[in-house]
Design an enzyme around this catalytic site. Structure first.
Site, PDB file in Angstrom:
ATOM      1  N   THR A  50      12.193  17.392   7.072  1.00 18.64           N
ATOM      2  CA  THR A  50      10.676  17.700   7.694  1.00 18.64           C
ATOM      3  C   THR A  50      10.100  17.542   6.696  1.00 18.64           C
ATOM      4  O   THR A  50       9.724  17.608   6.094  1.00 18.64           O
ATOM      5  CB  THR A  50      10.784  19.410   7.782  1.00 18.64           C
ATOM      6  OG1 THR A  50      12.522  19.167   8.478  1.00 18.64           O
ATOM      7  CG2 THR A  50       9.817  19.839   8.041  1.00 18.64           C
ATOM      8  N   LYS A  67       8.523  20.895  15.622  1.00 22.45           N
ATOM      9  CA  LYS A  67       9.793  21.079  14.214  1.00 22.45           C
ATOM     10  C   LYS A  67       8.378  22.711  13.121  1.00 22.45           C
ATOM     11  O   LYS A  67       9.137  23.625  13.486  1.00 22.45           O
ATOM     12  CB  LYS A  67      10.123  20.463  12.880  1.00 22.45           C
ATOM     13  CG  LYS A  67      10.491  20.856  11.809  1.00 22.45           C
ATOM     14  CD  LYS A  67      11.381  21.290  11.839  1.00 22.45           C
ATOM     15  CE  LYS A  67      12.532  22.416  10.267  1.00 22.45           C
ATOM     16  NZ  LYS A  67      13.574  23.316  10.608  1.00 22.45           N
ATOM     17  N   LYS A  92       7.955  26.101   2.616  1.00 24.19           N
ATOM     18  CA  LYS A  92       7.665  24.463   3.049  1.00 24.19           C
ATOM     19  C   LYS A  92       6.857  24.667   3.942  1.00 24.19           C
ATOM     20  O   LYS A  92       6.451  23.469   4.762  1.00 24.19           O
ATOM     21  CB  LYS A  92       8.126  23.759   2.665  1.00 24.19           C
ATOM     22  CG  LYS A  92       8.411  22.218   3.064  1.00 24.19           C
ATOM     23  CD  LYS A  92       9.392  21.652   2.784  1.00 24.19           C
ATOM     24  CE  LYS A  92       9.945  20.433   3.602  1.00 24.19           C
ATOM     25  NZ  LYS A  92      11.013  19.577   3.917  1.00 24.19           N
TER      26      LYS A  92
END
Ligand code: NAD
Length: 294
Positions: free
Chosen positions: A96, A171, A246
């Site tokens: 990611t 995502k 994050k």
């Protein structure tokens, strides 16, 4: 059977690589941590010193790394994957990372005539182990068709989200929804406590009403209503608060870069940042309810 170079054998990468071995593929693994290589070799894989040498021998290279910084390090430069992969090698980055890095690395791969996909996942370590991950895939249709059967060995839902970087876009948008919704559900439970409303009663009503969402019905942040949720095991991680932070930061970078107003996303990033700073980085992200309550 494909010869696969797998770079990044951490919590997610190792079980994904193990599922490829189970499916009969050859896996040559690379990790800066020797303990991860040992676990791969115990499962029938081969340890390789560098991403450069894995790339030079592979039909497909898969990477599962912490962030965009490591992805740039491993793919770019004279000892990187792109410079050393043979023509026809398929590159799949499952980390990611930020959309900008995903698009920049894919453009470099394209210059060398290599097919590249960004394919971040959802489903956590449990999904990686059970081969039930969801893959959100960005890149050309040609690359997607080539990758699909391989991704099916590691996941259950494989969605082509569009061109390069669109997997990462999907995502971070999804996880922005998740971060905001977990805070909303937690605030509702804390308010219910103050109002003398039982957790189970709120769950029974909201899980069948318009407040229904994944953060409530699958990952309920209070113990009891959903026995499998981390709230029942002192918020031991599944998905850590640090990882949620994050991803929320990535969403805010993307919002800034595109001039998009995402006020609740910004608030969620701020609240998770405070939660992580309180010493709870490795706690499950649903533990945010304790921070909100306190
Ligand atoms: P991790 O830290 O457990 O694994 C990363 C691995 O990469 C480590 O083994 C590390 O030693 C290795 N590594 C780092 N730099 C390297 C380099 N230059 N060369 C070779 N190896 C290197 O992280 P993880 O939990 O496996 O997550 C990987 C990615 O998946 C992250 O981008 C994360 O955001 C994403 N993700 C994680 C989860 C989860 O629940 N853990 C869920 C979905 C997505």
């Amino acid at each position: 059977m494909a010869r696969i170079g797998f770079v990044g054998l951490g919590n997610m990468g190792l079980p994904m690589a193990q599922n490829l071995l189970k499916a009969g593929h050859q896996v040559e693994g690379v990790d800066v941590n020797p303990a991860s290589i040992e676990k791969l070799t115990a499962a029938g894989g081969v340890g390789v010193e560098t991403a450069k040498s894995a790339a030079a021998r592979a039909d497909v290279v898969i990477t599962m790394l912490p962030s965009g910084k490591e992805v740039r390090e491993v793919y770019l430069g004279s000892s990187g994957i792109i410079a050393n992969a043979n023509p026809g090698t398929l590159l799949i980055d499952c980390s990611t990372i930020d959309v900008e890095t995903a698009r920049a690395v894919a453009a470099e791969a394209e210059k060398k005539g290599l097919l590249m996909l960004d394919a971040p996942v959802s489903g956590g370590v449990g999904g990686a182990t059970a081969a039930t991950l969801t893959f959100m895939v960005g890149g050309s249709g040609q690359a997607f068709v080539r990758a699909e059967s391989l991704l099916q060995k590691m996941g259950k839902t494989i969605v082509h989200a569009g061109g390069a970087g669109n997997g990462q876009a999907a995502k971070i948008c999804n996880n922005m929804i998740l971060g905001v919704s977990m805070i909303a559900v937690s605030e509702a439970f804390v308010l219910a406590e103050k109002l003398g409303l039982d957790h189970q009663k709120l769950f029974d009503i909201s899980s069948k009403s318009s407040g229904q969402c994944w953060s409530l019905t699958t990952y309920c942040p209070v113990p009891g209503p959903v026995p499998t949720s981390p709230a029942n095991r002192d918020y031991q991680a599944g998905f850590t608060a640090a990882m949620m932070l994050k991803d929320l930061k990535l969403s805010q970078e993307a919002a800034k870069a595109t001039g998009t107003k995402t006020e609740l996303g910004a608030d969620a990033a701020r609240i998770y940042s405070q939660y992580v700073a309180s010493g709870e980085a490795s706690r499950d992200f649903s533990g945010i309810i304790r921070f909100i309550r306190d």
